[in-house]
Design a protein around this motif. Structure first.
Motif, PDB file in Angstrom:
ATOM      1  N   LEU A  36     -59.589  15.814  -7.936  1.00  9.89           N
ATOM      2  CA  LEU A  36     -59.516  15.636  -6.351  1.00  9.89           C
ATOM      3  C   LEU A  36     -60.179  17.056  -6.014  1.00  9.89           C
ATOM      4  O   LEU A  36     -60.544  16.933  -4.585  1.00  9.89           O
ATOM      5  CB  LEU A  36     -57.906  15.597  -5.768  1.00  9.89           C
ATOM      6  N   TRP A  37     -60.569  17.943  -6.604  1.00  7.68           N
ATOM      7  CA  TRP A  37     -61.308  19.135  -6.287  1.00  7.68           C
ATOM      8  C   TRP A  37     -62.560  19.425  -6.839  1.00  7.68           C
ATOM      9  O   TRP A  37     -63.050  20.433  -6.773  1.00  7.68           O
ATOM     10  CB  TRP A  37     -60.461  20.522  -6.615  1.00  7.68           C
ATOM     11  N   ARG A  38     -62.946  18.150  -7.288  1.00  6.78           N
ATOM     12  CA  ARG A  38     -64.608  18.355  -7.786  1.00  6.78           C
ATOM     13  C   ARG A  38     -65.616  19.019  -6.775  1.00  6.78           C
ATOM     14  O   ARG A  38     -65.448  18.806  -5.691  1.00  6.78           O
ATOM     15  CB  ARG A  38     -64.957  16.988  -8.156  1.00  6.78           C
ATOM     16  N   ASN A  39     -66.175  19.656  -7.193  1.00  9.13           N
ATOM     17  CA  ASN A  39     -67.555  20.657  -6.570  1.00  9.13           C
ATOM     18  C   ASN A  39     -66.824  21.584  -5.529  1.00  9.13           C
ATOM     19  O   ASN A  39     -67.340  21.826  -4.566  1.00  9.13           O
ATOM     20  CB  ASN A  39     -68.306  19.689  -5.942  1.00  9.13           C
ATOM     21  N   GLY A  40     -65.197  21.805  -5.713  1.00  8.72           N
ATOM     22  CA  GLY A  40     -64.698  22.720  -5.017  1.00  8.72           C
ATOM     23  C   GLY A  40     -64.274  22.261  -3.227  1.00  8.72           C
ATOM     24  O   GLY A  40     -63.891  23.039  -2.841  1.00  8.72           O
ATOM     25  N   LYS A  41     -64.286  20.941  -3.342  1.00  9.04           N
ATOM     26  CA  LYS A  41     -63.822  20.388  -1.896  1.00  9.04           C
ATOM     27  C   LYS A  41     -62.772  19.265  -2.311  1.00  9.04           C
ATOM     28  O   LYS A  41     -62.841  18.331  -3.118  1.00  9.04           O
ATOM     29  CB  LYS A  41     -65.310  19.598  -1.330  1.00  9.04           C
ATOM     30  N   HIS A  42     -61.886  19.138  -1.449  1.00 13.45           N
ATOM     31  CA  HIS A  42     -60.861  18.343  -1.380  1.00 13.45           C
ATOM     32  C   HIS A  42     -60.568  17.753   0.023  1.00 13.45           C
ATOM     33  O   HIS A  42     -60.147  18.422   1.061  1.00 13.45           O
ATOM     34  CB  HIS A  42     -59.485  18.809  -1.812  1.00 13.45           C
ATOM     35  N   TYR A  43     -61.076  16.522   0.324  1.00  9.15           N
ATOM     36  CA  TYR A  43     -61.115  16.214   1.385  1.00  9.15           C
ATOM     37  C   TYR A  43     -61.840  16.978   2.509  1.00  9.15           C
ATOM     38  O   TYR A  43     -63.156  17.371   2.288  1.00  9.15           O
ATOM     39  CB  TYR A  43     -59.802  15.657   2.155  1.00  9.15           C
ATOM     40  N   GLU A  44     -61.297  17.486   3.496  1.00  8.72           N
ATOM     41  CA  GLU A  44     -62.208  18.304   4.439  1.00  8.72           C
ATOM     42  C   GLU A  44     -61.780  19.953   4.134  1.00  8.72           C
ATOM     43  O   GLU A  44     -61.839  20.808   4.937  1.00  8.72           O
ATOM     44  CB  GLU A  44     -61.673  18.193   6.059  1.00  8.72           C
ATOM     45  N   HIS A  45     -60.985  20.109   3.079  1.00 10.37           N
ATOM     46  CA  HIS A  45     -60.609  21.590   2.631  1.00 10.37           C
ATOM     47  C   HIS A  45     -61.481  22.069   1.507  1.00 10.37           C
ATOM     48  O   HIS A  45     -62.045  21.510   0.388  1.00 10.37           O
ATOM     49  CB  HIS A  45     -59.260  21.423   2.141  1.00 10.37           C
ATOM     50  N   TRP A  46     -61.756  23.354   1.524  1.00 11.17           N
ATOM     51  CA  TRP A  46     -62.788  23.834   0.607  1.00 11.17           C
ATOM     52  C   TRP A  46     -61.969  24.972  -0.448  1.00 11.17           C
ATOM     53  O   TRP A  46     -61.054  25.616   0.290  1.00 11.17           O
ATOM     54  CB  TRP A  46     -63.802  24.751   1.244  1.00 11.17           C
ATOM     55  N   ALA A  47     -62.414  24.945  -1.717  1.00 14.46           N
ATOM     56  CA  ALA A  47     -61.735  26.067  -2.627  1.00 14.46           C
ATOM     57  C   ALA A  47     -62.359  27.421  -2.270  1.00 14.46           C
ATOM     58  O   ALA A  47     -63.450  27.514  -1.664  1.00 14.46           O
ATOM     59  CB  ALA A  47     -61.941  25.734  -4.022  1.00 14.46           C
ATOM     60  N   GLY A  48     -61.715  28.320  -2.995  1.00 16.53           N
ATOM     61  CA  GLY A  48     -61.974  29.606  -2.703  1.00 16.53           C
ATOM     62  C   GLY A  48     -61.566  30.541  -1.389  1.00 16.53           C
ATOM     63  O   GLY A  48     -62.026  31.559  -1.026  1.00 16.53           O
ATOM     64  N   GLN A  49     -60.468  29.868  -0.821  1.00 13.99           N
ATOM     65  CA  GLN A  49     -59.875  30.308   0.488  1.00 13.99           C
ATOM     66  C   GLN A  49     -58.440  30.190   0.301  1.00 13.99           C
ATOM     67  O   GLN A  49     -57.911  29.607  -0.466  1.00 13.99           O
ATOM     68  CB  GLN A  49     -60.555  29.997   1.731  1.00 13.99           C
ATOM     69  N   ASP A  50     -57.845  30.820   1.434  1.00 15.26           N
ATOM     70  CA  ASP A  50     -56.426  30.404   1.564  1.00 15.26           C
ATOM     71  C   ASP A  50     -56.014  29.435   2.307  1.00 15.26           C
ATOM     72  O   ASP A  50     -56.575  29.279   3.506  1.00 15.26           O
ATOM     73  CB  ASP A  50     -55.943  31.813   2.207  1.00 15.26           C
ATOM     74  N   LEU A  51     -55.270  28.530   1.718  1.00 10.57           N
ATOM     75  CA  LEU A  51     -55.256  27.191   2.426  1.00 10.57           C
ATOM     76  C   LEU A  51     -53.744  27.194   3.265  1.00 10.57           C
ATOM     77  O   LEU A  51     -53.510  26.135   3.874  1.00 10.57           O
ATOM     78  CB  LEU A  51     -55.016  26.026   1.425  1.00 10.57           C
ATOM     79  N   THR A  52     -53.031  28.348   3.307  1.00  6.09           N
ATOM     80  CA  THR A  52     -51.850  28.261   4.020  1.00  6.09           C
ATOM     81  C   THR A  52     -51.838  27.644   5.261  1.00  6.09           C
ATOM     82  O   THR A  52     -51.016  26.769   5.604  1.00  6.09           O
ATOM     83  CB  THR A  52     -51.481  29.948   3.877  1.00  6.09           C
ATOM     84  N   PRO A  53     -52.683  28.114   6.448  1.00  6.30           N
ATOM     85  CA  PRO A  53     -52.903  27.608   7.661  1.00  6.30           C
ATOM     86  C   PRO A  53     -53.258  26.090   7.751  1.00  6.30           C
ATOM     87  O   PRO A  53     -52.846  25.227   8.634  1.00  6.30           O
ATOM     88  CB  PRO A  53     -53.658  28.275   8.338  1.00  6.30           C
ATOM     89  N   GLU A  54     -53.943  25.494   6.575  1.00  5.46           N
ATOM     90  CA  GLU A  54     -54.484  24.222   6.611  1.00  5.46           C
ATOM     91  C   GLU A  54     -53.269  23.154   5.922  1.00  5.46           C
ATOM     92  O   GLU A  54     -53.512  22.016   6.148  1.00  5.46           O
ATOM     93  CB  GLU A  54     -55.604  23.943   5.878  1.00  5.46           C
ATOM     94  N   LEU A  55     -52.349  23.750   5.377  1.00  6.36           N
ATOM     95  CA  LEU A  55     -51.275  22.751   4.652  1.00  6.36           C
ATOM     96  C   LEU A  55     -50.691  21.904   5.814  1.00  6.36           C
ATOM     97  O   LEU A  55     -50.282  20.714   5.256  1.00  6.36           O
ATOM     98  CB  LEU A  55     -50.183  23.406   3.954  1.00  6.36           C
ATOM     99  N   SER A  56     -50.661  22.133   6.851  1.00  5.87           N
ATOM    100  CA  SER A  56     -49.779  21.449   7.984  1.00  5.87           C
ATOM    101  C   SER A  56     -50.431  20.121   8.383  1.00  5.87           C
ATOM    102  O   SER A  56     -50.078  19.016   8.674  1.00  5.87           O
ATOM    103  CB  SER A  56     -49.555  22.026   9.424  1.00  5.87           C
ATOM    104  N   ASP A  57     -51.983  20.087   7.986  1.00  6.81           N
ATOM    105  CA  ASP A  57     -52.710  18.959   8.237  1.00  6.81           C
ATOM    106  C   ASP A  57     -52.852  18.154   6.842  1.00  6.81           C
ATOM    107  O   ASP A  57     -53.333  17.037   6.944  1.00  6.81           O
ATOM    108  CB  ASP A  57     -54.140  19.414   8.529  1.00  6.81           C
ATOM    109  N   ALA A  58     -52.153  18.461   5.881  1.00  4.67           N
ATOM    110  CA  ALA A  58     -52.199  17.759   4.450  1.00  4.67           C
ATOM    111  C   ALA A  58     -51.014  16.537   4.334  1.00  4.67           C
ATOM    112  O   ALA A  58     -50.084  16.733   5.295  1.00  4.67           O
ATOM    113  CB  ALA A  58     -52.185  18.689   3.495  1.00  4.67           C
ATOM    114  N   PRO A  59     -51.341  15.671   3.702  1.00  7.86           N
ATOM    115  CA  PRO A  59     -50.496  14.487   3.656  1.00  7.86           C
ATOM    116  C   PRO A  59     -49.294  14.701   2.694  1.00  7.86           C
ATOM    117  O   PRO A  59     -48.615  13.963   2.348  1.00  7.86           O
ATOM    118  CB  PRO A  59     -51.109  13.243   3.181  1.00  7.86           C
ATOM    119  N   HIS A  60     -49.178  15.818   2.221  1.00  7.27           N
ATOM    120  CA  HIS A  60     -48.392  16.425   1.030  1.00  7.27           C
ATOM    121  C   HIS A  60     -47.634  17.590   1.579  1.00  7.27           C
ATOM    122  O   HIS A  60     -48.169  18.213   2.415  1.00  7.27           O
ATOM    123  CB  HIS A  60     -49.093  16.294  -0.355  1.00  7.27           C
ATOM    124  N   THR A  61     -46.695  18.120   0.709  1.00 12.88           N
ATOM    125  CA  THR A  61     -45.988  19.399   0.837  1.00 12.88           C
ATOM    126  C   THR A  61     -46.620  20.405   0.011  1.00 12.88           C
ATOM    127  O   THR A  61     -47.552  20.010  -0.802  1.00 12.88           O
ATOM    128  CB  THR A  61     -44.660  19.153   0.542  1.00 12.88           C
TER     129      THR A  61
END
Length: 77
Positions: A36-61
């Motif tokens: 799900l993280w191929r090429n460093g992208k997972h839906y509208e989220h990008w790797a190489g960063q802190d995803l803490t503020p974005e988790l509230s938008d995710a369909p998982h915990t």
């Protein structure tokens, strides 16, 4: 635990290097094995960063990170 800056994390975005890493609540995870993280992208989220503020938008915990290897700690520098 090895420590990494935001600049070092940003290089592990699946584009600049093979590693695909993301941080969540100060811990850095290697998400490279996930298809799900191929090429460093997972839906509208990008790797190489802190995803803490974005988790509230995710369909998982935050438990989703339990399946990935911890590679270090994110530090402010």
């Amino acid at each position: 635990m090895k420590e990494y800056t935001r600049a070092q994390l940003a290089l592990r975005n699946g584009q600049d290097r093979e590693e695909i890493w993301c941080a969540y609540q100060g811990i850095i995870y290697d998400v490279s094995p996930s298809r799900l993280w191929r090429n460093g992208k997972h839906y509208e989220h990008w790797a190489g960063q802190d995803l803490t503020p974005e988790l509230s938008d995710a369909p998982h915990t935050s438990r989703v990170f339990e399946r990935f290897k911890v590679v270090g700690k994110l530090i402010q520098a």
